[in-house]
Enzyme design. Structure first.
Site, short mmCIF file in Angstrom:
data_model
loop_
_atom_site.label_atom_id
_atom_site.label_comp_id
_atom_site.label_asym_id
_atom_site.label_seq_id
_atom_site.Cartn_x
_atom_site.Cartn_y
_atom_site.Cartn_z
N ASP A 127 0.81 -1.22 0.00
CA ASP A 127 0.00 0.00 0.00
C ASP A 127 0.84 1.27 0.00
O ASP A 127 0.30 2.37 -0.23
CB ASP A 127 -0.93 0.02 1.21
CG ASP A 127 -2.02 -1.04 1.14
OD1 ASP A 127 -2.44 -1.35 0.02
OD2 ASP A 127 -2.42 -1.56 2.19
N MET A 169 -6.27 -3.10 -4.21
CA MET A 169 -6.11 -2.98 -2.76
C MET A 169 -5.80 -1.53 -2.37
O MET A 169 -5.32 -0.74 -3.18
CB MET A 169 -5.01 -3.92 -2.28
CG MET A 169 -5.45 -5.38 -2.25
SD MET A 169 -4.20 -6.48 -1.54
CE MET A 169 -5.18 -7.99 -1.40
N GLU A 221 -10.12 -0.46 -2.70
CA GLU A 221 -11.11 -1.18 -1.90
C GLU A 221 -11.68 -0.32 -0.78
O GLU A 221 -12.81 -0.55 -0.32
CB GLU A 221 -10.48 -2.44 -1.30
CG GLU A 221 -9.32 -2.16 -0.35
CD GLU A 221 -8.64 -3.42 0.15
OE1 GLU A 221 -9.21 -4.51 -0.04
OE2 GLU A 221 -7.54 -3.31 0.71
#
Length: 341
Positions: A127, A169, A221
């Site tokens: 991330d 993600m 998400e």
């Protein structure tokens, strides 16, 4: 010195490259011994170990995942967890730990340091949301995988004249969505940092259809519609208090179909972003992190995380590294909006 190594949290490409670098330099330059702890913080709590010498790291540079295994175990949520770690380290004569992980794993590392256990952290997360470091390894690979997927999806979207929503993600930070969306030429990019208007998304989609092209929408998400809430797969929380996100892509695809009358599909990339061999960039960055992490342990400089600043690897306090998440700033997102629609 005997040094323990563990990998915690979600796996990502590059973990094995860190382990390899730590062991190679630690053994060949400093003469240290190493012991691997299995499955994140669960390893030192339960005493699960794995031999970690030159033979064990010989051919792992290109492998994804982690040879040590991982978990989302939080020793501070396990009855007697911290004392169990102390006992395990004493039994195995381990003098210090190198913890490779993201915000949760390194948050535990910071607390353990405060409690007198010597830990050095290495930043890992696809991330790219850890503060105090410009980039984390794993991010480049995840973006590469997502971008390639967008490229492939574009051809089928154009063939069938349909809108495709690609869910990537990104729970609280939209770095993967932003970078893969820009690289893949997405027509809409939605990130957790900026609640989106469904009406505006539909407007962008319709503009694309009017030009006789199929729209590609990339959504993290954790993205949320204005006056809406995160879409959850389940309300159950893990040991660090995180709920499982997922489903925003499908929800948005249904909204687009209902409002435009055009066929719309959702594709959730999910764990494909974590898997496979790391990119060359991530292999190099992970290797450099590992080399500098073992230097910090050798210096007795505990309570720090190795970080990338520009092109240099530096040491920062774990307290600084875990103080706040690094999210997408407004001006970076504004750059992408030029290409919407």
């Amino acid at each position: 010195m005997r040094i323990g190594v563990l990998t915690g949290g979600g796996d990502c490409p590059g973990l094995n490259a860190v382990i390899r670098a730590v062991v190679r330099k630690g053994v060949e330059v400093y003469g240290h011994e190493f012991l691997g702890f299995r499955n994140g913080w669960k390893g030192p709590i339960e005493g699960h170990t794995k031999p970690l010498g030159l033979d064990q790291v010989e051919d792992i540079l290109t492998r994804g995942g982690t040879i040590l295994g991982s978990s989302r175990t939080n020793p501070y949520k396990v009855d007697g967890g911290v004392e169990a770690i102390r006992k395990t380290l004493a039994e195995h004569q381990v003098d210090a730990l190198i913890a490779i992980g993201g915000e949760d794993t390194l948050g535990v590392a910071k607390r353990l340091t405060d409690d007198g256990i010597g830990v050095v952290g290495v930043p890992k997360t696809i991330d790219n949301d850890l503060g105090a470091t410009d980039y984390t390894f794993g991010f480049d690979t995840a973006v590469h995988i997502a971008t390639e997927s967008i490229d492939r999806l574009r051809t089928t979207a154009e063939s069938h004249h349909r809108a495709l929503v690609v869910e990537v993600m990104g729970r609280h930070a939209g770095w993967i969505a932003l970078h893969s969306g820009l690289a893949g030429g997405a027509n809409v990019i939605l990130v957790p940092e900026k609640p989106f208007s469904v009406d505006k998304v539909v407007e962008w989609v319709q503009r694309r259809f009017e030009r006789e092209y199929a729209p590609i929408i990339v959504v993290a998400e954790g993205a949320v519609p204005e006056n809406g809430a995160e879409v959850l797969i389940t309300g159950e929380k893990d040991a660090f208090g995180h709920v499982r996100l997922g489903g925003i892509g499908t929800w948005l695809a249904e909204e687009i179909a209902a409002r435009t009358g055009k066929e719309s599909r959702a594709v959730v990339l999910g764990h494909t972003q974590r898997g496979g061999t790391p990119t060359a960039y991530d292999r190099v960055l992970a290797t450099r992190f590992g080399l500098h992490a073992v230097d910090a342990v050798n210096d007795g400089d505990f309570g720090v995380m190795v970080a990338l600043k520009g092109t240099d690897i530096v040491r920062v306090k774990l307290s600084e590294a875990t103080a706040e998440l690094k999210t997408v700033p407004e001006d970076r997102y504004a750059e992408a909006e030029v290409f919407f629609g």
